[in-house]
Design a protein around this motif. Structure first.
Motif, PDB file in Angstrom:
ATOM      1  N   UNK A   1       0.853  -1.038  -0.020  1.00 52.02           N
ATOM      2  CA  UNK A   1       0.109   0.110  -0.145  1.00 52.02           C
ATOM      3  C   UNK A   1       0.846   1.293   0.164  1.00 52.02           C
ATOM      4  N   UNK A   2       2.058   1.033   0.135  1.00 57.93           N
ATOM      5  CA  UNK A   2       3.056   2.260   0.153  1.00 57.93           C
ATOM      6  C   UNK A   2       3.945   2.330  -0.914  1.00 57.93           C
ATOM      7  N   UNK A   3       4.534   1.232  -1.313  1.00 61.27           N
ATOM      8  CA  UNK A   3       5.470   1.145  -2.272  1.00 61.27           C
ATOM      9  C   UNK A   3       6.891   1.163  -1.727  1.00 61.27           C
ATOM     10  N   UNK A   4       7.071   1.396  -0.442  1.00 65.34           N
ATOM     11  CA  UNK A   4       8.499   1.558  -0.130  1.00 65.34           C
ATOM     12  C   UNK A   4       9.278   0.345  -0.082  1.00 65.34           C
ATOM     13  N   UNK A   5      10.655   0.382   0.017  1.00 64.67           N
ATOM     14  CA  UNK A   5      11.528  -0.903  -0.039  1.00 64.67           C
ATOM     15  C   UNK A   5      11.650  -1.389   1.250  1.00 64.67           C
ATOM     16  N   UNK A   6      12.175  -2.683   1.051  1.00 60.78           N
ATOM     17  CA  UNK A   6      12.130  -3.651   2.116  1.00 60.78           C
ATOM     18  C   UNK A   6      12.929  -3.102   3.198  1.00 60.78           C
ATOM     19  N   UNK A   7      14.089  -2.711   2.634  1.00 62.03           N
ATOM     20  CA  UNK A   7      14.889  -2.073   3.867  1.00 62.03           C
ATOM     21  C   UNK A   7      14.419  -0.958   4.655  1.00 62.03           C
ATOM     22  N   UNK A   8      13.691  -0.073   3.908  1.00 64.31           N
ATOM     23  CA  UNK A   8      12.784   1.010   4.514  1.00 64.31           C
ATOM     24  C   UNK A   8      11.789   0.604   5.566  1.00 64.31           C
ATOM     25  N   UNK A   9      11.380  -0.381   5.106  1.00 64.76           N
ATOM     26  CA  UNK A   9      10.048  -0.860   5.887  1.00 64.76           C
ATOM     27  C   UNK A   9      10.911  -1.469   7.381  1.00 64.76           C
ATOM     28  N   UNK A  10      11.702  -2.271   7.187  1.00 62.19           N
ATOM     29  CA  UNK A  10      12.478  -2.904   8.329  1.00 62.19           C
ATOM     30  C   UNK A  10      13.051  -1.976   9.099  1.00 62.19           C
ATOM     31  N   UNK A  11      13.313  -0.654   8.539  1.00 63.32           N
ATOM     32  CA  UNK A  11      14.111   0.751   9.416  1.00 63.32           C
ATOM     33  C   UNK A  11      13.024   1.446  10.199  1.00 63.32           C
ATOM     34  N   UNK A  12      11.717   1.376   9.912  1.00 64.48           N
ATOM     35  CA  UNK A  12      10.732   2.148  10.055  1.00 64.48           C
ATOM     36  C   UNK A  12      10.558   2.299  11.633  1.00 64.48           C
ATOM     37  N   UNK A  13      10.641   3.203  12.135  1.00 61.03           N
ATOM     38  CA  UNK A  13      10.098   3.436  13.655  1.00 61.03           C
ATOM     39  C   UNK A  13       8.698   4.077  13.929  1.00 61.03           C
ATOM     40  N   UNK A  14       8.393   3.853  15.162  1.00 59.56           N
ATOM     41  CA  UNK A  14       7.077   4.437  15.321  1.00 59.56           C
ATOM     42  C   UNK A  14       6.933   5.855  15.285  1.00 59.56           C
ATOM     43  N   UNK A  15       8.127   6.591  15.703  1.00 57.70           N
ATOM     44  CA  UNK A  15       8.274   8.066  15.509  1.00 57.70           C
ATOM     45  C   UNK A  15       8.047   8.769  14.213  1.00 57.70           C
ATOM     46  N   UNK A  16       8.439   7.635  13.278  1.00 58.32           N
ATOM     47  CA  UNK A  16       8.311   8.240  11.660  1.00 58.32           C
ATOM     48  C   UNK A  16       6.728   8.255  11.302  1.00 58.32           C
ATOM     49  N   UNK A  17       5.880   7.648  12.063  1.00 58.73           N
ATOM     50  CA  UNK A  17       4.429   7.694  11.789  1.00 58.73           C
ATOM     51  C   UNK A  17       3.746   8.780  12.402  1.00 58.73           C
ATOM     52  N   UNK A  18       2.697   9.272  11.765  1.00 57.25           N
ATOM     53  CA  UNK A  18       1.864  10.200  12.425  1.00 57.25           C
ATOM     54  C   UNK A  18       0.540   9.770  11.893  1.00 57.25           C
ATOM     55  N   UNK A  19       0.227   8.841  12.712  1.00 56.07           N
ATOM     56  CA  UNK A  19      -1.231   8.184  12.407  1.00 56.07           C
ATOM     57  C   UNK A  19      -2.407   9.045  12.521  1.00 56.07           C
ATOM     58  N   UNK A  20      -2.331  10.108  13.116  1.00 56.80           N
ATOM     59  CA  UNK A  20      -3.187  11.074  13.327  1.00 56.80           C
ATOM     60  C   UNK A  20      -3.531  11.723  11.872  1.00 56.80           C
TER      61      UNK A  20
ATOM     62  N   UNK B   1       8.251  -1.929  22.823  1.00 58.17           N
ATOM     63  CA  UNK B   1       8.243  -2.304  21.491  1.00 58.17           C
ATOM     64  C   UNK B   1       7.166  -1.394  20.848  1.00 58.17           C
ATOM     65  N   UNK B   2       6.480  -0.271  21.588  1.00 58.11           N
ATOM     66  CA  UNK B   2       5.538   0.534  21.102  1.00 58.11           C
ATOM     67  C   UNK B   2       5.901   1.975  21.300  1.00 58.11           C
ATOM     68  N   UNK B   3       6.897   2.167  21.812  1.00 55.58           N
ATOM     69  CA  UNK B   3       7.827   3.544  22.122  1.00 55.58           C
ATOM     70  C   UNK B   3       8.182   4.192  20.637  1.00 55.58           C
ATOM     71  N   UNK B   4       8.259   5.210  20.842  1.00 52.99           N
ATOM     72  CA  UNK B   4       8.746   6.322  19.548  1.00 52.99           C
ATOM     73  C   UNK B   4       9.954   5.671  18.727  1.00 52.99           C
ATOM     74  N   UNK B   5      10.809   5.174  19.510  1.00 54.08           N
ATOM     75  CA  UNK B   5      11.955   4.900  18.895  1.00 54.08           C
ATOM     76  C   UNK B   5      12.191   3.296  18.682  1.00 54.08           C
ATOM     77  N   UNK B   6      11.121   2.713  19.084  1.00 57.40           N
ATOM     78  CA  UNK B   6      11.069   1.206  18.557  1.00 57.40           C
ATOM     79  C   UNK B   6      10.725   0.919  17.287  1.00 57.40           C
ATOM     80  N   UNK B   7      11.221   0.017  16.829  1.00 56.26           N
ATOM     81  CA  UNK B   7      11.036  -0.468  15.065  1.00 56.26           C
ATOM     82  C   UNK B   7       9.603  -0.985  15.099  1.00 56.26           C
TER      83      UNK B   7
END
Length: 278
Positions: free
Chosen positions: A91-110, A169-175
């Motif tokens: 649904x995003x088209x991001x690369x494998x490595x980008x997904x695996x490096x994603x952290x919760x602080x990178x998301x603004x779900x609101x 595992x749900x903190x901002x710096x967690x993967x």
């Protein structure tokens, strides 16, 4: 990649990249040879032996259509522990490595936003074998992409489940898609897991008399995202930005197979607007 001692410290470049770099360097050096007065007597790149066009040919892509993607995700929702990861990739088209490096602080779900800032890959260090290392994205640039409501809802649920395992595992710096210990998943094993889950999906659906989606690579989920969007008429510039390509021309070159369909639909829309007047 080699260090100052000539030791291999990272993965080698692909044949396609080596050939591309050689073409650029040869062109630049040739300009020096052709200058008035000449800055070089001869082009040193002429003696190089880059990979042949056949060796540099990119792997053939096999994107799914929307129905095939829907079939797999419907199956994985109930049968794959990594359903959230497969859906986010598609649904995003991001690369494998980008997904695996994603952290919760990178998301603004609101706001439904995802910031893609880094990537995880494997490097080879002499005497130590392969090692997982985090670095920049392939383009060395961060990008922000929009998320649809369904993906946002899935990520909220995924975060809740991760937090249920351990608060850290749900903190901002967690993967977002780390393992149960909160560390990076091994990229190659992650791809193999997708292949295993897809193989199981194909077997189970075939037994039920349901047409299973074709066998593809994990990276083809990225191609699937781009292809579906382009065929749907999404501006190639937008698709290019989501994929993180440095220029829209790269996107158009990679997905040229979509262009005939896009052009036909554009012509038909133009004719409809004009009402068939000649």
């Amino acid at each position: 990649m080699r260090n100052g001692k000539g030791e291999l410290i990272g993965e080698g470049l692909s044949a396609r990249t080596v050939r591309y770099i050689h073409t650029i360097l040869r062109s630049a050096l040739q300009a020096a040879v052709d200058a008035e007065p000449a800055l070089l007597a001869k082009n040193p790149a002429d003696k190089a032996k880059p990979p042949t066009a056949k060796e540099a040919k990119a792997p053939e892509m096999h994107p799914w259509n929307d129905e095939q993607l829907r079939t797999f995700l419907d199956w994985s929702r109930e049968n794959s522990a990594l359903h959230s990861a497969w859906l986010v990739l598609a649904y995003t088209g991001i690369r494998r490595g980008e997904l695996l490096a994603l952290r919760w602080r990178d998301l603004d779900l609101d706001k439904g936003k995802m910031s893609v800032r880094r990537s995880v890959g494997l490097i080879r260090i002499k005497g130590e074998g392969k090692k997982i290392q985090e670095g920049t994205t392939k383009s060395c640039k961060a990008r922000v992409i929009d998320l649809d409501p369904a993906t946002v809802a899935l990520l909220r649920q995924h975060k809740k489940e991760r937090g249920g395992l351990a608060l850290k595992l749900a903190q901002g710096d967690a993967l977002v898609f780390g393992d149960h210990e909160g560390v990076w998943r091994h990229p190659e094993r992650f791809s193999r897991t997708f292949k295993e889950h897809l193989a199981r999906c194909r077997r189970e659906l075939a037994k039920q008399g349901i047409e299973p989606p074709p066998d593809i690579r994990l990276h083809d989920l990225r191609h699937t995202h781009a292809t579906i969007m382009l065929i749907a008429g999404v501006n190639p510039k937008i698709v290019s930005e989501r994929l993180g390509h440095s220029t829209v021309s790269i996107t158009l070159d990679i997905y040229s197979h979509c262009l005939p369909t896009i052009q036909r639909e554009a012509v038909e829309r133009f004719a409809a607007i004009m009402g068939g007047n000649g």
